[in-house]
Design an enzyme around this catalytic site. Structure first.
Site, PDB file in Angstrom:
ATOM      1  NE  ARG A 104      54.775 -13.247 -81.172  1.00  0.00           N
ATOM      2  CZ  ARG A 104      54.269 -14.400 -81.603  1.00  0.00           C
ATOM      3  NH1 ARG A 104      54.714 -14.926 -82.724  1.00  0.00           N
ATOM      4  NH2 ARG A 104      53.360 -15.036 -80.920  1.00  0.00           N
ATOM      5  NE  ARG A 128      71.065 -10.303 -70.230  1.00  0.00           N
ATOM      6  CZ  ARG A 128      71.088  -9.358 -71.162  1.00  0.00           C
ATOM      7  NH1 ARG A 128      69.993  -9.068 -71.825  1.00  0.00           N
ATOM      8  NH2 ARG A 128      72.195  -8.701 -71.430  1.00  0.00           N
ATOM      9  CG  HIS A 176      65.948 -19.344 -74.669  1.00  0.00           C
ATOM     10  ND1 HIS A 176      65.729 -19.905 -73.448  1.00  0.00           N
ATOM     11  CD2 HIS A 176      65.036 -18.375 -74.808  1.00  0.00           C
ATOM     12  CE1 HIS A 176      64.704 -19.308 -72.870  1.00  0.00           C
ATOM     13  NE2 HIS A 176      64.271 -18.379 -73.676  1.00  0.00           N
ATOM     14  CD  GLU A 220      65.341  -3.945 -75.160  1.00  0.00           C
ATOM     15  OE1 GLU A 220      65.375  -5.145 -74.863  1.00  0.00           O
ATOM     16  OE2 GLU A 220      66.307  -3.181 -75.021  1.00  0.00           O
ATOM     17  NE  ARG A 224      69.803  -8.256 -78.513  1.00  0.00           N
ATOM     18  CZ  ARG A 224      69.051  -8.361 -77.401  1.00  0.00           C
ATOM     19  NH1 ARG A 224      68.133  -7.444 -77.131  1.00  0.00           N
ATOM     20  NH2 ARG A 224      69.206  -9.356 -76.572  1.00  0.00           N
ATOM     21  CG  ASP A 229      63.918  -6.246 -71.490  1.00  0.00           C
ATOM     22  OD1 ASP A 229      64.303  -6.375 -70.332  1.00  0.00           O
ATOM     23  OD2 ASP A 229      64.546  -6.684 -72.466  1.00  0.00           O
TER      24      ASP A 229
END
Length: 880
Positions: A584, A716, A144, A509, A401, A546
């Protein structure tokens, strides 16, 4: 039971505060301590409505030198961390007190509570047992960018929590109590003497190592603990326990595999992340195997075991000796591989597959059962078998990803080299025709020695790396910004070229992407090759962060709800079962919130016993930091998924859906009018929040922006929400709600909204989360950021936003029928009220530091600023 169950919490907070105060006096001086106390008193008075006290507090903090401000900021930040530790321990304490009370009803969300309600609703014991054993829940841990706690600080906090737990024992001697107090004093002092600020931005490998803490210090013990809870409840409800090989809940990871927008996550980083996870698993297993060897000194064994080890005095210890030798070879071989990329020993000499380890341990288990030692078999050995079922030999497999555009770029490079034209310029039908032909053909696609850009080479090397890792190291391949069926097929083709076959998972998203998911999946399911490839099961990821940044939290929630309905229905039409992967975030503005309510508020029929959910880095300590809390988290996920599967709720009334459509449309319009259409807003956002400074504070390995796009759109979702949290306006989580509710009431739909809140879990969850955010928001603090940081021509925007905030509060109170926010959840309300006098001074110090950083940037001021960022995030908890 104590008449006031929360007095122990207050006592712990008071004790930790006193120990911190002693530490501040010793190492920062009496003068600093006096200022901290004065600031705290003024903040409490300001919270009580004394405007002069707030102004005086702001003046005191603004007039400080940097040398004075830093220890004061550290004192408040560390107190908030200590308060969080005390609260987490109190959750454990209350749970244990609940379980000790023979007259107490089962805790809501517990296995006992859930199973009893399912049986009462007509679910047969046989069906319940079958469903529990068939559950496939995976919690995927992520790094994070706003997680600021250093590994060493987290470890000290965990030791503080263990000392608090030890103090609860009723049989402590005076000497033991004094020793525990000394331990607490030592750890508090150690935390004060340890810098909470990273001198350098963490690398992805640093984040991998930090992520492993939760396995080493909590989940390793929590997993067998949870299995015992589940086994006991199953036996009581169905007469049959949990098989040792069953793993209703597992863990995955994105840490070191998520390369979307993070240039620092390279193929080598992912390779190292996978091996580090395997090394940690081997190291943990070695300790357990040693303990098991000490325990299983029995001399009688089954013929099957004797045939394996020979005629030896202690057959179990002999078998486990070979297991230990092989596990040590595994750990040592990985350690060498991490230092120098060399070949591992032969697979027969090490554990690369959990099936081998499971087979060895199951042999011991069968022998104990066969020789009448079932009780011994059910102890440490069963716990170890359950760990193998959940963790395998790699703790948590990684997902990969990557952005769909990167795959299209790679395909363009390939098709151009083959003389076929530029893939990126083709229409979607032409792309699908080409991909379908290549997927069903046999020819190699990628030319040998392809010369291309570093970005394309990185994509191709990633697939090559995937093919070189042991099976089971990786899990799914998540495709960010999936907007066409070709985005999925391109990944399938690139995988085929590398001879790998991870699950390809489209990630939808934005609101537009969510609306297009049904068409994309329908196109894929109609392709015979693809239908054969997925074997009747498709995983689909939904992006909460997003979508909320795109259209606002309320509207995003409704778009996600409808997308789930459409996705599941599309699968049903094509006889494809769907596993939903919920992306989430930790904060409410990014989809976070209470787990059980979130699961119950999903569309009826959208859960079929399978579920994947990301657990964000900033929430890992809160959800899994202590074994008992981790057990509770796993239990709630299990029961929530089980109930949503076996007892899906009723579909919302048609009139509720229509009302929700109007609410969502109005909220979207209001949100975008501010964020997208007001040309002044980006400048206001940058000046009123620490957004620009956050990316320079070494918080995480990933850049805060996607590419080079400026303004709000390039930012972001995580730093977008985080920046508003720091100023306490919390804009990203509620903006648009105020106008949507006002317009609905003006249309005469007030009573309908109240009925929806009472009876529709989705709407109840949406409004309840917004209510919590509003309770933590503070327009008064946000106004101080505007006063000090925002140019005069832009300040009217802040005035209007704070007016909207008050409208949102009034609207939510009207819908819920509450007199004040969080009226029905007094524990959360009390927690917020306790924290506010400690968070307020940090906000005021942060405002002053932002002023200084923007006038004359320097490293020491930035360091102090990070301390305030850390402290405010700690104070805001799940909204930080």
């Amino acid at each position: 039971m104590n008449a006031d169950p929360h007095k122990p919490l207050r006592d712990d907070v008071r004790l930790l505060g006193e120990l911190l105060g002693e530490t501040v006096k010793r190492f920062a001086g009496e003068d600093v301590f006096d200022v901290v106390e004065r600031a705290r008193v003024l903040a409490k008075s300001g919270r009580a409505g004394n405007e002069r006290a707030f102004s005086e507090l702001a003046g005191v903090l603004a007039g400080m030198s940097l040398d004075e401000a830093l220890p004061i900021a550290r004192a408040f930040a560390q107190f908030l961390h200590l308060a969080n530790i005390a609260e987490q321990h109190h959750r454990v304490r209350r749970r244990r007190a609940y379980q000790r009370d023979p007259d107490a009803r089962p805790q809501r969300g517990s296995c006992e509570d859930s199973f009893a309600r399912l049986l009462a609703a007509g679910i047969s014991p046989e069906r319940l047992h079958e469903a529990v054993c068939a559950l496939q829940i995976e919690l995927v841990l992520t790094a994070h960018p706003t997680e600021v706690a250093r590994r060493r600080i987290v470890q000290k906090h965990n030791r503080i929590a263990r000392a608090l737990a030890a103090r609860d024992r009723g049989d402590l001697t005076l000497v033991e109590r004094e020793q525990l107090l000394a331990t607490l004093r030592r750890e508090v002092e150690g935390a004060w003497a340890t810098s909470e600020v990273r001198e350098q931005r963490p690398s992805p490998i640093d984040e991998v190592r930090s992520g492993l803490i939760v396995f080493e210090q909590s989940l390793w013990d929590a997993v067998p603990g949870f299995a015992r809870v589940l086994d006991r409840a199953l036996r009581a409800s169905t007469g049959r326990g949990l098989p040792v090989e069953a793993a209703p809940l597992r863990f995955g990871s994105w840490i070191g595999g998520d390369r979307d927008g993070n240039p620092h996550v390279t193929p080598d980083v992912t390779r190292r992340a996978c091996w580090l996870s395997r090394w940690a698993a081997a190291d943990l297993y070695l300790d357990e195997i040693d303990a098991l060897r000490d325990e299983l000194s029995l001399e009688i064994a089954s013929p099957e075991l004797i045939a394996r080890v020979g005629d030896v005095r202690e057959p179990y210890r002999e078998l486990l000796r070979s297991v230990r030798t092989r596990m040590r070879a595994t750990r040592d071989g990985i350690e060498r591989l991490l230092q120098v990329d060399e070949e591992l020993p032969s697979p027969s000499e090490i554990y690369l597959d959990a099936a081998d380890l499971m087979a060895d341990l199951c042999l011991c288990h069968r022998s104990l059962e066969a020789t009448g030692h079932s009780l011994i078999a059910s102890g440490r050995l069963t716990d170890l078998l359950r760990r193998v079922s959940v963790f395998g030999v790699r703790l948590a497999p990684l997902d990969i990803r990557q952005d769909a555009a990167r795959h299209a770029e790679a395909m363009s490079s390939i098709t151009s080299a083959l003389g076929l034209g530029c893939y990126g310029e083709w229409s979607e039908p032409k792309r699908l025709e080409f991909l379908g032909r290549e997927l069903t053909g046999r020819r190699p696609l990628i030319p040998a020695g392809l010369e291309t850009t570093p970005e394309v080479r990185d994509v191709l090397d990633t697939f090559t790396m995937i093919g070189r890792l042991p099976p089971g190291s990786l899990n799914a391949y998540v495709i960010t910004m999936t907007r066409e069926a070709s985005d999925v097929l391109a990944v399938e083709l690139l995988q085929r070229e590398a001879r790998v076959a991870l699950r390809s998972v489209p990630l939808f998203e934005t609101a537009r992407d969510l609306q297009g998911a049904e068409h994309i999946l329908g196109t894929l399911f109609e392709l015979p090759w693809y239908r054969s490839r997925i074997e009747g099961r498709q995983e689909v990821m939904l992006g909460y962060s997003d979508s909320a940044k795109d259209v606002g939290r309320l509207t995003a929630g409704w778009e996600l709800y409808k997308a789930q309905e459409a996705i599941v229905a599309t699968g049903g039409r094509h006889d494809v079962r769907v596993t939903l992967f919920h992306g989430r975030g930790g904060s409410v503005g990014r989809g976070g919130g209470p787990t059980h309510l979130a699961l119950q508020s999903q569309p009826p029929g959208s859960l079929d016993g399978t579920l994947r959910v990301t657990e964000q880095g900033e929430m890992l300590q809160a959800l899994f930091g202590f074994p008992d809390i981790a057990v509770r988290t796993m239990e709630v996920y299990t029961t929530g998924t089980l109930e949503a599967w076996l007892r899906p709720g009723n579909a919302p009334l048609a009139e509720w859906r229509e009302c929700m459509e109007r609410l969502a449309a109005d909220a979207r319009t209001a949100y975008r009018r501010v964020v997208d259409e007001d040309s002044r807003f980006p400048d206001y956002f940058r000046s009123a929040t620490p957004e620009g400074e956050i990316d320079e504070l070494n918080l995480g390995s990933r850049p805060a922006r996607r590419g080079t796009q400026g303004g709000v759109h390039g930012l972001r979702a995580i730093p977008w929400q985080f920046a508003w949290t720091q100023t306490r306006l919390m804009l990203g989580a509620w903006l648009g709600v105020e106008e949507a509710i006002d317009r609905a009431i003006a249309r005469g739909e007030g009573d309908r909204l109240k009925a929806m809140y009472r009876s529709w879990p989705h709407f109840q969850s949406a409004i309840g989360l917004i209510e919590m955010v509003l309770a933590k928001a503070d327009g008064h603090i946000a106004a101080e950021y505007d006063r000090r940081l925002v140019p005069e021509p832009l300040r009217q925007i802040g005035v209007e936003l704070r007016e909207r905030l008050q409208h949102a509060v009034r609207g939510v109170l009207d819908v819920t029928g509450h007199v004040e926010l969080l009226e029905s959840t007094p524990v959360i309300r009390r927690s917020i009220d306790v924290r506010n006098p400690y968070v307020d001074p940090l906000n005021l110090v942060q405002v002053e530091l932002l002023c200084r950083v923007r006038r004359q940037p320097d490293a020491r001021t930035r360091r102090a600023l990070l301390v305030t960022v850390n402290g405010i995030a700690a104070g805001m908890r799940n909204t930080g």
